[in-house]
Scaffold this motif. Structure first.
Motif, PDB file in Angstrom:
ATOM      1  N   TYR A 220       1.070  -1.349  -0.140  1.00 47.21           N
ATOM      2  CA  TYR A 220       0.196   0.016   0.000  1.00 47.21           C
ATOM      3  C   TYR A 220       0.479   1.000  -0.050  1.00 47.21           C
ATOM      4  O   TYR A 220       0.741   2.091  -0.787  1.00 47.21           O
ATOM      5  N   SER A 223       2.123   2.590  -2.902  1.00 50.67           N
ATOM      6  CA  SER A 223       1.038   2.743  -4.699  1.00 50.67           C
ATOM      7  C   SER A 223       0.152   1.583  -4.789  1.00 50.67           C
ATOM      8  O   SER A 223       0.044   1.766  -6.175  1.00 50.67           O
ATOM      9  N   ARG A 224       0.268   0.658  -4.919  1.00 47.27           N
ATOM     10  CA  ARG A 224       0.143  -0.839  -4.762  1.00 47.27           C
ATOM     11  C   ARG A 224      -1.204  -1.573  -4.344  1.00 47.27           C
ATOM     12  O   ARG A 224      -0.753  -2.787  -3.891  1.00 47.27           O
ATOM     13  N   GLN A 225      -2.101  -0.655  -4.229  1.00 44.76           N
ATOM     14  CA  GLN A 225      -3.428  -0.587  -3.556  1.00 44.76           C
ATOM     15  C   GLN A 225      -4.319  -2.039  -4.126  1.00 44.76           C
ATOM     16  O   GLN A 225      -4.405  -2.676  -3.134  1.00 44.76           O
ATOM     17  N   ALA A 228      -2.454  -5.281  -2.532  1.00 44.35           N
ATOM     18  CA  ALA A 228      -1.998  -4.969  -1.218  1.00 44.35           C
ATOM     19  C   ALA A 228      -3.596  -5.951  -0.986  1.00 44.35           C
ATOM     20  O   ALA A 228      -3.836  -7.039  -0.192  1.00 44.35           O
ATOM     21  N   GLU A 255      -7.370  -3.899   5.526  1.00 47.06           N
ATOM     22  CA  GLU A 255      -8.105  -3.994   4.416  1.00 47.06           C
ATOM     23  C   GLU A 255      -8.894  -2.866   4.446  1.00 47.06           C
ATOM     24  O   GLU A 255      -9.327  -2.043   3.254  1.00 47.06           O
ATOM     25  N   ILE A 258      -6.961   0.501   3.478  1.00 48.92           N
ATOM     26  CA  ILE A 258      -7.410   0.710   2.271  1.00 48.92           C
ATOM     27  C   ILE A 258      -7.934   1.375   1.507  1.00 48.92           C
ATOM     28  O   ILE A 258      -8.070   1.454   0.019  1.00 48.92           O
ATOM     29  N   GLY A 261      -8.771   4.376   1.159  1.00 47.52           N
ATOM     30  CA  GLY A 261      -7.461   5.105   1.010  1.00 47.52           C
ATOM     31  C   GLY A 261      -7.416   6.086   2.237  1.00 47.52           C
ATOM     32  O   GLY A 261      -7.248   7.528   1.457  1.00 47.52           O
TER      33      GLY A 261
END
Length: 329
Positions: A220, A223-225, A228, A255, A258, A261
């Motif tokens: 996360y 920037s790899r939501q 994740a 979770e 994420i 956001g």
């Protein structure tokens, strides 16, 4: 590069290793420790360094249910051989000063700096003290050096019921330190370098929710939501399909953060380890062969810097893993 914790020369010139093969040195020269059973006896004494271990405990711990008619004589013979190795200048029949008899028990009188497990435990305690004082970089360096001292699975080359239990305990002790180091690396902005190593660790320990949490946060923060969230789904599938369990509140909370956001830290109720006072009894004075381990859930934050940061040393320089992989040596 982090310098591994090498055998230390002390006032009596003896040092030992348990975190890998059972080995010993005298004045910088390796000692031939003899047959596996003799090494096993030494390993038991090292695990209780400074405390007496009963002869019957030694017999049960090494041989278990195996019938051994002359167990007491074998223990005495092994002790005599070890004494000659440790103190070659000792006069015949003179009392040993390092490996002594206390009633029906034997005690190996060495300090915590004379064997790698003692140094490892002290380094972990030092790292926690540094972390509590806000010195995260120093804590990370200290933990990295401690993890580098593991040459392989603890107690390699020796066996016995007691040693098998201790092997599992020490593996857990190490993995807990790996998690703490990863948390510190995340705090220092090392999320990009952590991801591949956490992928390995979650494969090796698929039921370890803390590792999945660290992986999700590292992804996360890079920037790899989507990745994740995919990691969360893999963890959920593993737990539900194999154990019939849902992910715990920590993973579910990450979770949700994420999905929302949220850039702010994810507040998790921490349960910090208890730090003994400086004059408290050392770890090896706890009840013998205790297998209970405290569960620690320190605070994790999702917020981080925009930079990948420095390489987390223990991962960048290759801590040993249960599968024997060198993560990035």
């Amino acid at each position: 590069m982090t310098t591994p914790l090498l055998p230390t020369t002390t006032t009596d010139g003896l040092s030992f290793e348990l975190l890998g093969e059972v080995r010993g040195w005298r004045d910088g020269t390796e000692i031939p420790l003899g047959a596996p059973r003799q090494r096993a006896l030494l390993a038991v004494l090292l695990l209780r360094a400074g405390s007496p271990v009963g002869r019957d405990q030694l017999i049960d711990g090494i041989w278990g249910d195996t019938t051994v008619a002359d167990g007491a004589n074998l223990v005495q013979a092994y002790v005599s051989k070890l004494r000659r190795l440790f103190e070659p200048a000792r006069a015949p029949r003179a009392a040993g000063g390092i490996l002594t008899r206390v009633g029906a028990s034997y005690r190996l009188s060495i300090g915590p700096t004379q064997y790698d497990l003692g140094r490892f435990e002290q380094s972990v305690a030092d790292a926690r003290t540094l972390r509590s004082a806000g010195r995260s970089e120093a804590a990370e360096r200290t933990l990295a050096a401690a993890l580098d001292s593991w040459a392989g699975p603890a107690l390699t080359g020796v066996s016995g019921p007691l040693l098998d239990v201790e092997r599992a305990r020490l593996a857990e002790l190490r993995l807990a330190a790996v998690e703490e180091h990863a948390e510190l690396a995340l705090q220092l902005g090392g999320h990009a370098r952590l991801v591949p190593h956490l992928l390995v660790l979650t494969t090796e320990h698929p039921y370890r929710e803390r590792l999945w949490a660290l992986l999700m946060i590292a992804l996360y923060r890079g920037s790899r939501q989507a990745d994740a969230l995919a990691a969360y789904q893999r963890a959920r599938h593993t737990l539900t399909e194999n154990l019939g369990l849902l992910p715990g509140p920590e993973l579910r909370g990450i979770e949700e953060a994420i999905l929302a956001g949220r850039p702010d830290p994810l507040a998790l109720a921490p349960v910090h380890p208890v730090h003994p006072a400086p004059d408290a009894a050392p770890a090896h004075d706890t009840p013998p062969y205790r297998t209970e381990l405290a569960t620690r859930r320190p605070h994790l934050a999702l917020v981080g810097t925009g930079s990948a940061g420095p390489a987390p040393r223990a991962f960048a320089h290759g801590p040993w893993t249960d599968a024997g992989a060198r993560l990035a040596r």
